[in-house]
Write an enzyme that holds these catalytic residues in place. Sequence first.
Site, PDB file in Angstrom:
ATOM      1  N   HIS A   1       1.648   4.744  -2.714  1.00 56.43           N
ATOM      2  CA  HIS A   1       1.783   6.177  -2.424  1.00 56.43           C
ATOM      3  C   HIS A   1       3.157   6.678  -2.867  1.00 56.43           C
ATOM      4  O   HIS A   1       3.294   7.744  -3.460  1.00 56.43           O
ATOM      5  CB  HIS A   1       1.651   6.426  -0.908  1.00 56.43           C
TER       6      HIS A   1
ATOM      7  N   HIS B   1       0.824  -1.204   0.000  1.00 55.18           N
ATOM      8  CA  HIS B   1       0.000   0.000   0.000  1.00 55.18           C
ATOM      9  C   HIS B   1       0.867   1.267   0.000  1.00 55.18           C
ATOM     10  O   HIS B   1       0.716   2.149  -0.849  1.00 55.18           O
ATOM     11  CB  HIS B   1      -0.915  -0.028   1.241  1.00 55.18           C
ATOM     12  N   GLU B   2       1.794   1.335   0.926  1.00 58.12           N
ATOM     13  CA  GLU B   2       2.641   2.537   1.026  1.00 58.12           C
ATOM     14  C   GLU B   2       3.530   2.693  -0.206  1.00 58.12           C
ATOM     15  O   GLU B   2       3.870   3.808  -0.605  1.00 58.12           O
ATOM     16  CB  GLU B   2       3.485   2.504   2.305  1.00 58.12           C
TER      17      GLU B   2
END
Lengths: 491, 491
Positions: free
Chosen positions: A263, A259-260
């Site tokens: 980003h 997920h990160e």
Amino acid sequence: MSSFDKLTHHFQSISNLQHAYSMLSWDNASVMPSGGAEARSNAIAELSTLIHQKMTSPALEELFSEVEANDTINSASVREMKRQWSQATVLPEDLVRAKSIAGTKCEHAWRTQRGDNDWAGFEKNWAEVVKLSQEEAQIRAQAKNTSPYDAMLDLYEPGTTSESLELVFNDVKSWLPLLIDQVIEKQAFELVTLPQGHYPREKQKALGLDVMKLLQFDFEHGRLDESVHPFCGGVPSDVRITTRYDESEFIQSLMGIVHETGHARYEQGLPKSLAGLPAGEARSMGIHESQSLFFEMQIGRSNPFIAHLARLAEQHFGSSNSQQFSQDNFQKLYTRVKKDFIRVDADELTYPAHVILRYEIERDLINGKIKYTDVPELWNQKMQQYMGLSTEGNFKNGCMQDIHWTDGAFGYFPSYTLGAMYAAQFMAAMRKNIDVDSVIVSGDLTPIFSWLSDNIWSKGSLLTTDELVKQATGETLNPAHFKDHLRNRYL
Amino acid sequence: MSSFDKLTHHFQSISNLQHAYSMLSWDNASVMPSGGAEARSNAIAELSTLIHQKMTSPALEELFSEVEANDTINSASVREMKRQWSQATVLPEDLVRAKSIAGTKCEHAWRTQRGDNDWAGFEKNWAEVVKLSQEEAQIRAQAKNTSPYDAMLDLYEPGTTSESLELVFNDVKSWLPLLIDQVIEKQAFELVTLPQGHYPREKQKALGLDVMKLLQFDFEHGRLDESVHPFCGGVPSDVRITTRYDESEFIQSLMGIVHETGHARYEQGLPKSLAGLPAGEARSMGIHESQSLFFEMQIGRSNPFIAHLARLAEQHFGSSNSQQFSQDNFQKLYTRVKKDFIRVDADELTYPAHVILRYEIERDLINGKIKYTDVPELWNQKMQQYMGLSTEGNFKNGCMQDIHWTDGAFGYFPSYTLGAMYAAQFMAAMRKNIDVDSVIVSGDLTPIFSWLSDNIWSKGSLLTTDELVKQATGETLNPAHFKDHLRNRYL
């Protein structure tokens, strides 16, 4: 120096201070020893004040009125500078300071009040945060001629209104509850095993780094570290993502890294020619979340990617019980659906219900239609309605669970579900030109990232969100893609 | 708000920006990925400019003239604020900028020129650095009514002059060369073994942390990390020390950690009531070095401390050849004397010769008595005279070896040897009240640190250097203690 050059220079200087602010914040959360906190918070406050002063500098108004933007890049650049400037200047300094003090106080107390289920204590501080947030929203609303809540929404999702949100959220509400029930019924008799054992930090980190390599995280321009609450920080040329390790379980942390990394790759892929300028920043919170959720949900939870995860996990941890590390088991683990109380632990399918509930409450609160004292009961009603769960008297797993409202970040929650929808829509568009599954199977995901780079990352804030999404997918936000995605994966 | 309060507020705000500057510099050297360099250097430059602007703010002159300092703390506080302010304001901004640009360019090119032994290339850039440094020194000299070199010296060692330096350095020159020869002769037939093998980073780090614990480093207010060039950075409430590990050899890195821990404990022990104010900062570079050298030379290389090091090293690395890890072998390793070219690798005994050589050259250069083109030949002459070594044509191991001159930090070198002398003098005074060896043997070094805290650390810059040293030891700088220390240890 032209007025445009002066503006550029001024905003780059703000960006330099924001660089310092971001890095001190990362340091704070990941490596700072506890005794450094007081001096650090003074330094961060000093930088905030300087950034605010520069952002509201009286010289800017004249520069904006002088500037003649002649080409596309410049006009987008000026538009985005002006957006940041007007958001900062519209509020009286006293209100900014009062909200910051009240928010810090409320958030700080909440950190213990939540565990104590202490609504009465929380309410005392929160009343002030809500009052000041309503004042803020009214001032912003007057300046933009919108409703108070829409003015707050615009801070995170420029261009999005309650009206447009309700169209998509009402659509979701029409099919989501039934879908959740169908999936839970379908999964009721599935056997799934959470790998449990001892998974040392260092090995989990090595596994995480391997997954980041597969996702082509640029280690020349970023790092992986640890913090209590995982986040993506830093600056585009040096993106700092964090995770936390639980040595008895690696499944959650591993997907958190995916997920990160989403980003991070957005940040790393922003246009270098606009580095340090508002037009070179990420488009919105929703688009940012669309990238992390593209990585987590569209790539990360796809069958072929889960096969990579299972293979890598087995490589790093070996296993006497290799059934736990089978692709089939990982698949089931990462797509398990459950009606539960906590948003941050929610699965892909129930997550939108958590968000819509929050949206409906915060909208009415900021628009003055309900009072802060009404929130626990409304929360309980909506949880019963959407999830069949009661939160009566259960504040800590109810309306006190999130940090967002404690310091007045009203208007943020919708970004999570907008992000999930944009991600599904991007994937649907990408599949028209790329055989995504084969690409993931191959282990070289370059075609996927090239598409994201060309269509999203490299655009920064040059386009409005609607323009960006339309150029990338041929249409503006269409929740049908999200619905199709969920039905395909879960039914 | 009184003028004094306004001054205090102003300097605390400068300190907040210096906090950001220090932390970004630490991050730069220890964890930043290479691709972050450009944005980082912009951010650091922005902070430097802001700090300089605040330090030279026109409002300060009036505040200083208004302020009436009534008590001791305040008058020292104002004195130190004024010292920093006048040092910053005396130079025209154009000169500051020109020297910074020339220095950065020269230093950057030096990083490859040194390895290439390229004096001709270096000289081209260095000419400008020397010229601008001479201009700086002349302006500072006029303001302080001293010689140009003394004005530079005052930046690092307030109160110290060439005249006072020469008294002590000439004393050293009268006995050091003979002492070096005697010791080398004595050590000629000693058997000493450098432990060689594989010493993994993680194990070396664990050993280093154990040694830091023995030295009572405060881990609530600091960290140990890695960097190419070890240093002590951060801020007093969060001191960041670094080391570098060579996995084939741990002896050097280990003593490096002891040295940096000395710097760190001084910073950690500065008066908290004056945090963020000039009077709360370290007294001078020489006093700072006195603390790192107190830790390294006075404690670290003492017999009982070396016994701790040998024991801890054996614990962490075990050994099939335990002779290498004997106290006797460690002792010999850490007191080995050799005439050699490189200052940073020099032993305790030859180190002052390296410093005095540099002092004599930089003094004459800044005072305009020699030209920058004379430096290589002068270096060669003095190396022959003090050490019996020729550096003819060997620039990289001669006058091009240090970073200090590349960006114009003339006046810094004497601090190293002043520090060694102060350290010996502090130890002599401490021994009058404390049985230092027994304290070290016991493993609880608290009495030693209490003495340092009471006499040095807690004083910050409240006293002048002379006052500080006299209050702590009963006399101002007296090089006899250094001589006695060296004779006792090495003869």
